[in-house]
Design a protein around this motif. Structure first.
Motif, PDB file in Angstrom:
ATOM      1  N   GLY A  24       7.077  -5.143 -13.497  1.00 31.62           N
ATOM      2  CA  GLY A  24       6.634  -5.414 -14.665  1.00 31.62           C
ATOM      3  C   GLY A  24       5.383  -6.225 -14.574  1.00 31.62           C
ATOM      4  O   GLY A  24       4.693  -6.005 -15.735  1.00 31.62           O
ATOM      5  N   ASP A  25       5.213  -6.977 -13.609  1.00 30.32           N
ATOM      6  CA  ASP A  25       3.862  -7.649 -13.429  1.00 30.32           C
ATOM      7  C   ASP A  25       2.635  -6.795 -13.329  1.00 30.32           C
ATOM      8  O   ASP A  25       1.634  -6.853 -13.558  1.00 30.32           O
ATOM      9  N   VAL A  26       2.941  -5.708 -12.568  1.00 28.51           N
ATOM     10  CA  VAL A  26       1.964  -4.677 -12.051  1.00 28.51           C
ATOM     11  C   VAL A  26       1.780  -3.613 -13.040  1.00 28.51           C
ATOM     12  O   VAL A  26       0.651  -2.710 -13.008  1.00 28.51           O
ATOM     13  N   SER A  27       2.830  -3.492 -14.011  1.00 33.11           N
ATOM     14  CA  SER A  27       2.612  -2.235 -14.848  1.00 33.11           C
ATOM     15  C   SER A  27       1.301  -2.253 -15.898  1.00 33.11           C
ATOM     16  O   SER A  27       0.908  -1.102 -16.086  1.00 33.11           O
ATOM     17  N   ASP A  28       0.755  -3.122 -16.175  1.00 22.47           N
ATOM     18  CA  ASP A  28      -0.498  -3.244 -17.109  1.00 22.47           C
ATOM     19  C   ASP A  28      -1.348  -2.600 -16.268  1.00 22.47           C
ATOM     20  O   ASP A  28      -2.329  -1.735 -16.913  1.00 22.47           O
ATOM     21  N   ARG A  29      -1.738  -2.843 -14.860  1.00 17.26           N
ATOM     22  CA  ARG A  29      -2.824  -2.105 -14.249  1.00 17.26           C
ATOM     23  C   ARG A  29      -2.301  -0.678 -13.375  1.00 17.26           C
ATOM     24  O   ARG A  29      -3.042  -0.076 -12.667  1.00 17.26           O
ATOM     25  N   LEU A  30      -1.091  -0.344 -13.521  1.00 25.04           N
ATOM     26  CA  LEU A  30      -0.571   0.663 -12.996  1.00 25.04           C
ATOM     27  C   LEU A  30      -0.803   0.732 -11.648  1.00 25.04           C
ATOM     28  O   LEU A  30      -1.216   1.683 -11.011  1.00 25.04           O
ATOM     29  N   VAL A  31      -0.262  -0.363 -10.812  1.00 23.97           N
ATOM     30  CA  VAL A  31      -0.438  -0.512  -9.447  1.00 23.97           C
ATOM     31  C   VAL A  31       0.428   0.374  -8.656  1.00 23.97           C
ATOM     32  O   VAL A  31       1.648  -0.072  -8.974  1.00 23.97           O
ATOM     33  N   PRO A  32       0.106   1.133  -7.816  1.00 29.66           N
ATOM     34  CA  PRO A  32       1.249   1.924  -7.019  1.00 29.66           C
ATOM     35  C   PRO A  32       2.089   0.948  -6.343  1.00 29.66           C
ATOM     36  O   PRO A  32       1.314  -0.151  -5.635  1.00 29.66           O
ATOM     37  N   SER A  33       3.398   1.140  -6.015  1.00 29.42           N
ATOM     38  CA  SER A  33       4.278   0.130  -5.374  1.00 29.42           C
ATOM     39  C   SER A  33       5.330   0.802  -4.329  1.00 29.42           C
ATOM     40  O   SER A  33       5.701   2.140  -4.689  1.00 29.42           O
ATOM     41  N   LEU A  34       5.615   0.280  -3.475  1.00 28.55           N
ATOM     42  CA  LEU A  34       6.662   0.532  -2.472  1.00 28.55           C
ATOM     43  C   LEU A  34       7.659  -0.460  -2.861  1.00 28.55           C
ATOM     44  O   LEU A  34       7.659  -1.394  -2.511  1.00 28.55           O
ATOM     45  N   GLY A  85      -7.768  -7.399  -7.402  1.00 32.42           N
ATOM     46  CA  GLY A  85      -8.402  -6.940  -6.190  1.00 32.42           C
ATOM     47  C   GLY A  85      -7.256  -6.006  -5.440  1.00 32.42           C
ATOM     48  O   GLY A  85      -7.488  -5.561  -4.319  1.00 32.42           O
ATOM     49  N   VAL A  86      -6.109  -6.268  -5.823  1.00 31.54           N
ATOM     50  CA  VAL A  86      -4.986  -5.466  -5.121  1.00 31.54           C
ATOM     51  C   VAL A  86      -4.574  -4.188  -5.536  1.00 31.54           C
ATOM     52  O   VAL A  86      -4.500  -3.776  -6.757  1.00 31.54           O
ATOM     53  N   ALA A  87      -4.472  -3.178  -4.526  1.00 28.67           N
ATOM     54  CA  ALA A  87      -4.778  -1.686  -4.851  1.00 28.67           C
ATOM     55  C   ALA A  87      -3.118  -1.152  -4.416  1.00 28.67           C
ATOM     56  O   ALA A  87      -2.986  -0.182  -5.061  1.00 28.67           O
ATOM     57  N   LYS A  88      -2.359  -1.920  -3.789  1.00 30.11           N
ATOM     58  CA  LYS A  88      -0.787  -1.409  -3.620  1.00 30.11           C
ATOM     59  C   LYS A  88      -0.137  -2.689  -3.290  1.00 30.11           C
ATOM     60  O   LYS A  88      -0.387  -3.664  -2.761  1.00 30.11           O
ATOM     61  N   VAL A  89       1.140  -2.413  -3.818  1.00 32.77           N
ATOM     62  CA  VAL A  89       1.864  -3.612  -3.777  1.00 32.77           C
ATOM     63  C   VAL A  89       3.309  -3.031  -2.683  1.00 32.77           C
ATOM     64  O   VAL A  89       3.886  -2.024  -3.012  1.00 32.77           O
ATOM     65  N   SER A  90       3.724  -3.550  -1.623  1.00 32.36           N
ATOM     66  CA  SER A  90       4.625  -3.141  -0.765  1.00 32.36           C
ATOM     67  C   SER A  90       5.897  -4.429  -0.633  1.00 32.36           C
ATOM     68  O   SER A  90       5.366  -5.123  -0.249  1.00 32.36           O
ATOM     69  N   PHE A  91       7.030  -4.093  -1.166  1.00 29.88           N
ATOM     70  CA  PHE A  91       7.763  -5.220  -1.461  1.00 29.88           C
ATOM     71  C   PHE A  91       9.044  -4.818  -0.869  1.00 29.88           C
ATOM     72  O   PHE A  91       9.806  -3.820  -0.868  1.00 29.88           O
ATOM     73  N   THR A 109      -8.646  14.951   1.959  1.00 27.37           N
ATOM     74  CA  THR A 109      -8.728  13.845   2.799  1.00 27.37           C
ATOM     75  C   THR A 109      -7.838  12.743   2.303  1.00 27.37           C
ATOM     76  O   THR A 109      -7.857  12.417   1.117  1.00 27.37           O
ATOM     77  N   PRO A 110      -7.008  12.161   3.336  1.00 28.73           N
ATOM     78  CA  PRO A 110      -6.466  11.055   2.952  1.00 28.73           C
ATOM     79  C   PRO A 110      -7.521   9.931   2.981  1.00 28.73           C
ATOM     80  O   PRO A 110      -7.837   9.541   3.942  1.00 28.73           O
ATOM     81  N   ARG A 111      -7.400   9.054   1.774  1.00 26.86           N
ATOM     82  CA  ARG A 111      -8.318   7.590   1.761  1.00 26.86           C
ATOM     83  C   ARG A 111      -7.250   6.318   1.917  1.00 26.86           C
ATOM     84  O   ARG A 111      -6.404   6.594   1.081  1.00 26.86           O
ATOM     85  N   PRO A 112      -7.700   5.551   2.503  1.00 26.65           N
ATOM     86  CA  PRO A 112      -7.115   4.253   2.467  1.00 26.65           C
ATOM     87  C   PRO A 112      -6.993   3.628   0.741  1.00 26.65           C
ATOM     88  O   PRO A 112      -8.031   4.029   0.161  1.00 26.65           O
ATOM     89  N   VAL A 113      -6.137   2.985   0.249  1.00 24.78           N
ATOM     90  CA  VAL A 113      -6.147   2.583  -1.149  1.00 24.78           C
ATOM     91  C   VAL A 113      -6.787   1.576  -1.368  1.00 24.78           C
ATOM     92  O   VAL A 113      -7.373   1.209  -2.358  1.00 24.78           O
ATOM     93  N   GLY A 114      -7.080   0.760  -0.056  1.00 28.12           N
ATOM     94  CA  GLY A 114      -7.953  -1.054  -0.356  1.00 28.12           C
ATOM     95  C   GLY A 114      -6.858  -1.956   0.356  1.00 28.12           C
ATOM     96  O   GLY A 114      -6.326  -2.001   1.272  1.00 28.12           O
ATOM     97  N   VAL A 115      -6.421  -2.975  -0.794  1.00 33.16           N
ATOM     98  CA  VAL A 115      -5.965  -4.216  -0.081  1.00 33.16           C
ATOM     99  C   VAL A 115      -4.565  -4.077  -0.744  1.00 33.16           C
ATOM    100  O   VAL A 115      -4.191  -3.725  -1.747  1.00 33.16           O
ATOM    101  N   VAL A 116      -3.632  -4.225   0.345  1.00 30.19           N
ATOM    102  CA  VAL A 116      -2.401  -4.193   0.194  1.00 30.19           C
ATOM    103  C   VAL A 116      -1.827  -5.495   0.259  1.00 30.19           C
ATOM    104  O   VAL A 116      -1.982  -6.299   0.891  1.00 30.19           O
ATOM    105  N   ALA A 117      -0.785  -5.544  -1.012  1.00 30.07           N
ATOM    106  CA  ALA A 117      -0.166  -7.001  -0.922  1.00 30.07           C
ATOM    107  C   ALA A 117       1.410  -6.710  -0.484  1.00 30.07           C
ATOM    108  O   ALA A 117       2.244  -5.942  -0.815  1.00 30.07           O
TER     109      ALA A 117
END
Length: 499
Positions: free
Chosen positions: A246-256, A228-234, A147-155
């Motif tokens: 580099g900023d999100v690497s510590d938490r391994l936040v998936p990014s687009l 609280g951010v689960a995904k970064v879309s830039f 099942t596809p699940r939403p990731v949470g809060v997107v920046a």
């Protein structure tokens, strides 16, 4: 709006633009000015958010997520369609606002930005009902499904050059997949994003869509590093993208990451020069050349080099540069004086390295209030061997470098030599040759006998320093989901490991 219509009056907003957090408009203690690139005058004040505002926006999005993620697909479908309706019902307000904000010619906002943004919401409204998992065949002893699940809060961090389209590209799939969003627009073009979210936020439960305006070094960084951010879309420049990663690497936040480009138009000896010429002008001078898809390298077979260079030079010299609010303007001012000066300096560097100036390369004299604007003439540089910095650096402005080539091996190697890999193009009457070259070019997109063709459903995105992830297509929904596996055993037998 047509070129025969009068220019609208200049916009001046008396009330500062607010933050939008948890369904409410929030005033900020400080503001910063929005500057009209056509005149250099301040026309609005924008809320300067703080790290505390980011905390509140993310908290509102987290709270809303628990309910929004449970909404039915038909509910999301209807709301996304309603967003498109509101945008188009009030379509007349956007072209002047966009032109005032970032300097793009007003004709482009009505022809391109508004209908494209609306179609993005309609596209994801149409496909969201097909958001589903699959059954995985694993033999008679198990039933496995995903099942596809939403990731949470997107920046969602959007650029200044096409803010309405960029917001749509991030909001529509993120909301369709069941996520909540905090939008951080560019400080150079915040007003259109605030006004758009103001227009549509009442359609959604409070906190589903939030906007925090401010500067990248504090508000932007606080947002992408927020726990609280689960995904970064830039969408933006490659160097900024690297800093975010580099900023999100510590938490391994998936990014687009939709980053920069150095698009090449490869013109074969059998190409239709009339069509090519029109595509060249659109590819590099539309949106003032301030677009990641810009075709800033024109790579022409030596048999056609002189003729096509002359055609493009004559046409570039004839382009009308002027007030972004004037319907007759074909190329408006660049977004800031600093950016205009950077583009001019890079042109001077290329000339010192051996490029030949064939058109433009100067700041034009403008009358009256336009004298304070950030204007730069459309520029054509001849560099047959492609040995200057103009052939590898992204100018993000109306500057075209014209190069010559002799063999397919040569041109493929030179196109792929640059660090970027967003979009390239091939012009040829021989589709066999065109497909062969297209296969060899290292980029996320290759156009054949056209440029800037980005219909919804066609994935948009790059490779190498142009980023990763795809926007505007069915697979974009999956960018904003995670796959959950449920494995049910239908067999009670176990291996004799403990007997």
């Amino acid at each position: 709006m047509t070129a025969t219509q009068a220019a609208p009056e200049r916009l001046t907003l008396s009330a500062p633009q607010p933050l939008l957090i948890g369904g409410r408009e929030v005033e900020a203690d400080r503001t910063f000015p929005a500057v009209d690139p056509s005149t250099g005058r301040v026309w609005a004040q924008v809320a300067e958010g703080t790290t505390g505002d980011v905390d509140r926006a993310v908290a509102a999005a987290q709270a809303a997520f628990e309910t929004w993620r449970q909404t039915s697909l038909d509910t999301r479908q209807a709301l996304l369609w309603a967003v498109a309706d509101r945008l188009t019902q009030d379509a007349g307000r956007w072209p002047a606002l966009l032109a005032t904000e970032n300097g793009r010619a007003i004709r482009e906002g009505g022809l391109i930005d508004v209908p494209t943004a609306a179609e993005i919401f309609r596209f994801f409204s149409g496909i969201v009902r097909d958001l589903h998992g699959r059954t995985v065949p694993c033999g008679p002893g198990a039933h496995v499904f995903t099942t596809p699940r939403p990731v949470g809060v997107v920046a969602a961090i959007v650029p200044w050059n096409s803010p309405l389209i960029s917001v749509a590209h991030k909001l529509a799939p993120a909301l369709a997949a069941g996520n909540t969003v905090v939008v951080k627009p560019s400080e150079l073009a915040s007003v259109s994003t605030v006004e758009f979210i103001r227009l549509v936020q009442g359609l959604f439960p409070p906190g589903v869509v939030n906007v925090v305006t401010g500067f990248g070094h504090d508000v932007g960084r606080a947002l992408v590093t927020h726990p609280g951010v689960a995904k970064v879309s830039f969408t933006g420049g490659t160097e900024t993208g690297r800093r975010i990663l580099g900023d999100v690497s510590d938490r391994l936040v998936p990014s687009l990451m939709e980053l920069g480009g150095k698009g090449a138009m490869v013109v074969c000896p059998d190409a239709d020069l009339d069509t090519v010429t029109e595509d060249v002008l659109t590819g590099i001078f539309a949106a003032n050349g301030e677009v990641c898809f810009a075709s800033s390298r024109l790579m022409v077979h030596r048999d056609l080099y002189d003729e096509l260079l002359e055609r493009v030079t004559v046409r570039a010299d004839a382009i009308t540069v002027g007030d972004a609010l004037d319907p007759a303007t074909q190329l408006g001012p660049l977004v800031t004086a600093r950016h205009r000066d950077t583009v001019a300096a890079r042109v001077e560097t290329a000339l010192s390295e051996g490029a030949e100036l064939r058109a433009g390369g100067r700041v034009p004299l403008m009358p009256d209030e336009l004298a304070g604007g950030n204007y730069y003439r459309p520029t054509v540089l001849a560099s047959p061997e492609g040995t200057t910095s103009a052939s590898c650096e992204e100018f993000f402005g109306p500057v075209l470098t014209v190069e010559a080539w002799s063999s397919e091996d040569e041109v493929a190697e030179r196109v792929n030599r640059v660090a970027f890999g967003l979009a390239n193009g091939v012009w040829s009457a021989d589709l066999g040759r065109a497909y062969r070259l297209a296969d060899r070019l290292d980029s996320g997109m290759v156009w054949i006998n056209t440029w800037f063709a980005t219909p919804l459903g066609q994935p948009q995105g790059g490779v190498k320093a142009s980023g990763f992830g795809r926007e505007g297509a069915t697979e974009t929904l999956l960018e904003y989901t995670s796959t959950k596996v449920v494995h049910t055993s239908l067999d009670s037998t176990r291996p004799p490991m403990w007997t």
